[in-house]
Design an enzyme around this catalytic site. Sequence first.
Site, PDB file in Angstrom:
ATOM      1  N   GLU A  48       0.807  -1.226   0.000  1.00  0.00           N
ATOM      2  CA  GLU A  48       0.000   0.000   0.000  1.00  0.00           C
ATOM      3  C   GLU A  48       0.844   1.282   0.000  1.00  0.00           C
ATOM      4  O   GLU A  48       0.644   2.162   0.833  1.00  0.00           O
ATOM      5  CB  GLU A  48      -0.960  -0.007   1.189  1.00  0.00           C
ATOM      6  CG  GLU A  48      -2.018  -1.092   1.089  1.00  0.00           C
ATOM      7  CD  GLU A  48      -3.034  -1.039   2.217  1.00  0.00           C
ATOM      8  OE1 GLU A  48      -2.928  -0.151   3.093  1.00  0.00           O
ATOM      9  OE2 GLU A  48      -3.944  -1.897   2.228  1.00  0.00           O
ATOM     10  N   GLU A  97      -4.659  -8.972   0.850  1.00  0.00           N
ATOM     11  CA  GLU A  97      -5.315  -8.532   2.087  1.00  0.00           C
ATOM     12  C   GLU A  97      -6.807  -8.497   1.828  1.00  0.00           C
ATOM     13  O   GLU A  97      -7.285  -7.719   1.002  1.00  0.00           O
ATOM     14  CB  GLU A  97      -4.795  -7.154   2.484  1.00  0.00           C
ATOM     15  CG  GLU A  97      -5.010  -6.788   3.935  1.00  0.00           C
ATOM     16  CD  GLU A  97      -4.155  -5.584   4.316  1.00  0.00           C
ATOM     17  OE1 GLU A  97      -2.913  -5.647   4.119  1.00  0.00           O
ATOM     18  OE2 GLU A  97      -4.706  -4.580   4.764  1.00  0.00           O
TER      19      GLU A  97
END
Length: 809
Positions: free
Chosen positions: A439, A514
């Site tokens: 991220e 995720e």
Amino acid sequence: MRNYLSVFITPLLFSFSVSYAQPLKPPSTLNFDRDWKFHFGYAGDPQRDFNYGVANIFSKSGKAEHTAIDSRFPDSAWKTIDLPHDWAVELPFGYADDFDVQSHGYKPVGGKYPGTSIGWYRKHFTISKSDSGQRFSIRFDGIFRDARIWLNGFYLGANESGYIGISYDITDYIRFNEDNVLAVRVDATQYEGWFYEGAGIYRHVWLHQFNHVHIPEGGLFIYTDVKEQYADVTTEINLENTSDYPVECTVMVRITERNGKVVGISGEKMAKVDRGSANLVKQQIRIEDPILWSVNNPYLYRVIVVVKMKGQVTDSINQRFGIRTLRFDATNGFYLNGENMKVQGVCCHQDHAGVGLAIPDYLQYYRIGLLKKMGVNAYRTSHNPPAPELLDVCDSLGMLVLDEQRLLNSSPEYRSQFERLILRDRNHPSVFMWSIGNEEGYIQTNGIGKRVALSLLACQKALDPTRTSTYGADLPNYYTGVNEVVPIRGFNYRQFAVADYHRHHPEQPVIGTEMGSTVTTRGIYEKDTIRCYLPDQDISAPWWASTAEEWWTLCAGQPGWMGGFVWTGFDYRGEPTPFHWPNISSHFGVMDMCGFPKNIFYYYQSWWTNQDVIHISPHWNWKGKEGKTIPVWVNSNADQVELFLNGKSLGKKTMPRNGHLTWNVPYQSGKLMAMGWKKDKVITSIVETTGNPERIILTPDKATLVSGARDATVVNVHVTDHLGREVPDAGNLIRFDIKGDAAILGVGNGDPSSHEADKCPDGQWQRKLFNGKCQVIVQLSENASGTIVISATSGSLISASAEIPVILK
């Protein structure tokens, strides 16, 4: 891995002569965790930081007067501790109107807390002069963070990473037959993550003694080429020579089965190594009909490398490894040993109730064992290099690992961290893929991110061409940047975009790096914004995430989507989404911070295992709600389920694949039973209205403890009523005592808003039950013997004790 000798001796006595005409002593690695001294420093105030920052310590080598670096510094009044040590978990909680403090669990560590964010460690030891012909190095497996390290006032170096370890050759600075002092200044004022990160030397420290001709750390690489009837095992062995003259030596490799039987052996291969240089020796051994490592049969062989010089052993390594094949197919997903399988993974941070980051080795087994029961077959080390012991456990128990770099950054510092990670972990069969980051919103969609990714991917291929890499991108159907070059596209959430992305880029395999992120609080069934609790059902998720059922139903129906990693396996300190103070830990876990299952555990267990699963929730203690409707959930992999209340049928329903069933039931006390039909089998589950707590029950996870290895165990605690039924909503305060050669390391209960101490003074250990449960973690003393007795009391409740015998290793 080398053969580690877990001994804790000061002074350390060795015996060896410098001359190679005399017998060489085999290398040894000594655990260096015992008897450290600890004291807080003070950021920004040299007077309270032992003159660090004003004393001119770098003007001359070894200059350290009037500082805690000086070996003569008086430290007898400092606190004596053993490692691993996380000082943050010992600190009280405190409110601050600051997002980073909140996300780290409201502990007073970081730039706002100068008095509790600098830690000094000192370790005294002695080495015999008879060993002055050998070499010594010190290895720190993990320090949070920004550590500066000295020996006898001589600066060894700095390790900025709070997660990957560092080693230093200390030979030149040793004072033989005298007191030696390691000094470590740990600076935790700067955060690295947005979650609880602890503080201190929270992993093991090792002292390694070796000869001049040796295999350095990371200098053995084992990989396999598996055919139908055999496997070729290749070893690449890096030999180093730190002596003053060139040498000739031989390298022999043998492979053994689990029972020690030799199944392959090489000849003694000659190698020349110039002084001050290295030489790479490659050997290959064929194994007939190998047993392949898998998640269901994690079979481990051993490679034993022996280096000799003039007939004497100068170095040896005994390394476990597994033989297996990996294939990532864009159309049909992931294959382990040629068998297609879904990745049923979880992401996990490092901390556990009671101990923070300072996890005893056995607790790694405990946690992975719980995940295996749930049906998990893969573990993502979010978002940093894991403890070495975690990978040992995953090798042993059969758990695939996505091994993650801390940052998507190719600077010398972060490239070094990635190189150390790969060299350390590449022989673990559990590691099936690397992650180059997570991220990175500032760069993941532009040319900088793409170039950084290419640099890290090139580094990975140079050091480990046998594996591939992914990256956790919180992006939907978006290709520009990192996703253009990463071999496996990783999706953080955005589950509805997977099919479109895969259709647009059909040659690139995809995985959910995720997924999920249901937020729940164990044993709670109504949202409570005052105490910051959420219902313990699969109904609440942040805007960016999804429920378990939503993402898994999509994934299970797409063959090219190779699986995913749930956020998270366990609750962890920090990130109290969607709340803030007084909430001090997350709600994301499938289990709470102690490892007690939430109801969502049984959803995954139903569809991720072949076990017969039928689970009813909630509990059935709803005094004062008689006649009111209670939503009843059943998680099961039965074909049909019928629900009964006090013997009366409330209806039979067909279980949807990858789903669950619900009934709205007017409450009346008594017995709720679910009966499931699974082909020709009947499975049942019962919850009952209980009486008040009457008796404490202690349940140690282990029946015996092993002396000599600082063994540990988890003791789970609950209470029962007069009929022996567990009381699910009990909140009694339980007090603990321990007798024998052991100590309590910490206590917890999984309450995400509890501000009770994880660490208590000796003789004052206590913890409240949270929705009927709490936990004690116990560890043996060095050279323990006899029997350990843990006892628990609580007012008028019938007390409990548990005896655990200690056996010799």
